[in-house]
Write an enzyme that holds these catalytic residues in place. Structure first.
Site, short mmCIF file in Angstrom:
data_model
loop_
_atom_site.label_atom_id
_atom_site.label_comp_id
_atom_site.label_asym_id
_atom_site.label_seq_id
_atom_site.Cartn_x
_atom_site.Cartn_y
_atom_site.Cartn_z
N ASP A 31 87.82 102.28 64.56
CA ASP A 31 88.86 101.26 64.36
C ASP A 31 88.98 100.89 62.88
O ASP A 31 88.85 99.72 62.49
CB ASP A 31 88.59 100.03 65.24
CG ASP A 31 87.23 99.41 65.01
OD1 ASP A 31 86.34 100.10 64.44
OD2 ASP A 31 87.05 98.23 65.38
N ASP B 170 82.71 103.87 62.87
CA ASP B 170 83.56 103.31 63.92
C ASP B 170 84.93 103.95 63.77
O ASP B 170 85.34 104.32 62.67
CB ASP B 170 83.75 101.80 63.70
CG ASP B 170 82.70 100.96 64.41
OD1 ASP B 170 81.66 101.51 64.79
OD2 ASP B 170 82.95 99.74 64.56
N GLU C 247 74.15 97.26 66.06
CA GLU C 247 74.09 96.71 64.69
C GLU C 247 72.79 95.94 64.45
O GLU C 247 72.21 96.00 63.36
CB GLU C 247 75.29 95.81 64.44
CG GLU C 247 75.37 95.28 63.02
CD GLU C 247 76.76 94.76 62.72
OE1 GLU C 247 77.60 95.55 62.25
OE2 GLU C 247 77.01 93.57 62.96
N PHE D 231 83.46 108.15 67.32
CA PHE D 231 83.61 108.06 68.78
C PHE D 231 84.96 107.48 69.13
O PHE D 231 85.37 106.47 68.55
CB PHE D 231 82.50 107.18 69.39
CG PHE D 231 81.17 107.86 69.39
CD1 PHE D 231 80.50 108.11 68.21
CD2 PHE D 231 80.58 108.26 70.58
CE1 PHE D 231 79.28 108.76 68.19
CE2 PHE D 231 79.35 108.91 70.58
CZ PHE D 231 78.70 109.16 69.39
N GLY E 205 87.64 106.18 75.94
CA GLY E 205 88.57 105.30 76.66
C GLY E 205 89.80 105.02 75.81
O GLY E 205 90.34 105.90 75.15
N ARG E 206 90.23 103.76 75.81
CA ARG E 206 91.50 103.42 75.13
C ARG E 206 91.42 103.49 73.61
O ARG E 206 92.44 103.45 72.94
CB ARG E 206 91.92 102.02 75.54
CG ARG E 206 92.04 101.90 77.04
CD ARG E 206 93.08 100.88 77.46
NE ARG E 206 93.10 100.86 78.92
CZ ARG E 206 92.50 99.91 79.64
NH1 ARG E 206 91.95 98.88 79.05
NH2 ARG E 206 92.50 99.99 80.96
N1 UDP Z 1 84.00 102.64 71.12
C1 UDP Z 1 84.85 103.46 71.88
N2 UDP Z 1 85.27 103.01 73.08
C2 UDP Z 1 84.93 101.80 73.59
C3 UDP Z 1 84.09 100.97 72.81
C4 UDP Z 1 83.65 101.42 71.58
O1 UDP Z 1 85.18 104.56 71.45
O2 UDP Z 1 85.36 101.46 74.70
C5 UDP Z 1 83.49 103.15 69.82
C6 UDP Z 1 84.56 103.17 68.75
O3 UDP Z 1 84.27 104.19 67.83
C7 UDP Z 1 84.38 101.81 68.12
C8 UDP Z 1 82.87 101.67 68.14
O4 UDP Z 1 82.46 102.28 69.37
O5 UDP Z 1 84.94 101.73 66.83
C9 UDP Z 1 82.33 100.23 68.07
O6 UDP Z 1 83.05 99.37 68.89
P1 UDP Z 1 84.04 98.28 68.26
O7 UDP Z 1 84.77 98.89 67.12
O8 UDP Z 1 84.87 97.68 69.35
O9 UDP Z 1 83.00 97.20 67.73
P2 UDP Z 1 83.23 96.12 66.57
O10 UDP Z 1 83.83 96.82 65.38
O11 UDP Z 1 84.13 95.08 67.09
O12 UDP Z 1 81.85 95.61 66.28
MN MN Z 2 84.68 98.60 64.97
#
Ligand code: UDP
Ligand code: MN
Length: 296
Positions: free
Chosen positions: A158, A156, A246, A65, A68-69
């Site tokens: 990131d 994810d 999670e 996914f 947004g940013r």
């Molecule tokens: N995500 C996204 N846009 C958002 C928030 C989340 O695309 O505004 C998706 C993205 O793939 C991200 C995942 O949801 O990697 C989980 O969110 P995030 O990585 O911020 O969570 P964390 O790794 O901090 O638990």
């Molecule tokens: Mn993440």
């Protein structure tokens, strides 16, 4: 290590692990008490796994996914690095979910690899973007993935692939040990401990990281449906699990044990520093920019 596989005759992937003769390692836990393998570097022969999965006709859907940013911040690097390291040699279909299909980078894909872009609405709360992935994944498994792929891996965005993330990671139901918790006593695991939430659990086997989970399309469909149902029931009851999807994933994996567990090599955070048991890093956390990325 031969005994470290499910005894169930119907569990095809575990019989693959058994026949490919996974090795043990003295310094880490390589088997759960329900006899699922925990995959670490040095335990497997990558060539044997690739050959076996080619022979079986395995094909993999990768869901990610970028809403947004997160799209500009991560998607290009994620996809490019996946091309270098994810399931190389097997047919792979990327399912990219985004609110801005026109901005998905045009990446040259290797043969046997393709991409499908699926438009989703942008929820205003980042927690909802994250949780609602469960619904979108289960819908697309039903409408598309089940007809084209044997396995599904959900990621994810990131993060960056840095080493082989190959067919040894395929299984009927696959969960990942969270890099920050795998060496800690269970007391520290951040399960949801609110009895009013469907994700409630006092204790469990491991703390799994929801940044990666996978399995056969059937199992991932069951998992994502169950987690989505839990999330929606919580909303009706005006509660939210501590770590959102999670927490629900951890609850699901407590009730339905994974057939394979990935070591934190498969999702490492370099800020943890040197660890003797991490001999390779296959995927790394990318820097988090919560301040700028999570503002609506
Ligand atoms: N995500 C996204 N846009 C958002 C928030 C989340 O695309 O505004 C998706 C993205 O793939 C991200 C995942 O949801 O990697 C989980 O969110 P995030 O990585 O911020 O969570 P964390 O790794 O901090 O638990
Ligand atoms: Mn993440």
């Amino acid at each position: 290590m031969e005994k470290c596989h499910s005894e169930s005759e119907t569990n095809l992937d575990s019989s693959v692990d058994a026949s490919l003769n996974l090795q043990s390692r003295p310094d880490v836990q390589t088997c759960t008490y329900w006899k699922a393998a925990i995959i670490w570097e040095g335990m497997f022969d990558p060539r044997l796994y690739d050959e076996m999965h080619k022979m079986k006709g395995s094909s993999v859907a990768l869901t990610v996914f970028a809403v947004g940013r997160y799209l500009d911040a991560y998607l290009h690097t994620f996809l490019n690095s996946a091309e270098q390291h994810f399931m190389v040699g097997l047919p792979v279909t990327y399912y990219v979910f985004t609110d801005m299909p026109e901005k998905v980078p045009n990446i040259k894909l290797s043969p046997l690899r393709s991409m499908k872009v699926i438009k989703v609405e942008k929820n205003s709360r980042w927690q909802d973007v994250s949780m609602m992935r469960m619904k979108s994944i289960s819908d697309v498994i039903e409408s598309d993935i089940r007809h084209h792929c044997t396995h599904v891996f959900c990621f994810d965005v990131d993060q960056v692939f840095t080493g082989r993330f190959g067919s040894e990671a395929l299984g009927d139901s696959v969960a990942l040990l969270h890099a920050h918790y795998y060496h800690l006593p269970k007391y520290f695991y951040t399960y949801d401990r609110n009895p009013n939430s469907k994700a409630y659990m006092e204790t469990g086997d491991f703390y799994y990281h929801a940044a990666i989970f996978g399995g056969s399309w059937k199992n991932v469909k069951a998992l994502t449906e169950a987690c989505y149902q839990g999330i929606m029931e919580d909303k009706q009851n005006n509660v939210e699990a501590l770590w959102h999807d999670e927490s629900h994933l951890n609850k699901y994996m407590l009730l339905h044990k994974p057939s394979k567990v990935l070591s934190p090599e498969y999702c490492w955070d370099t800020s943890i520093g040197f660890r003797r048991d991490i001999q390779v890093t296959r995927l790394l956390w990318a820097p988090k920019y919560y301040d700028t990325l999570r503002t609506p």
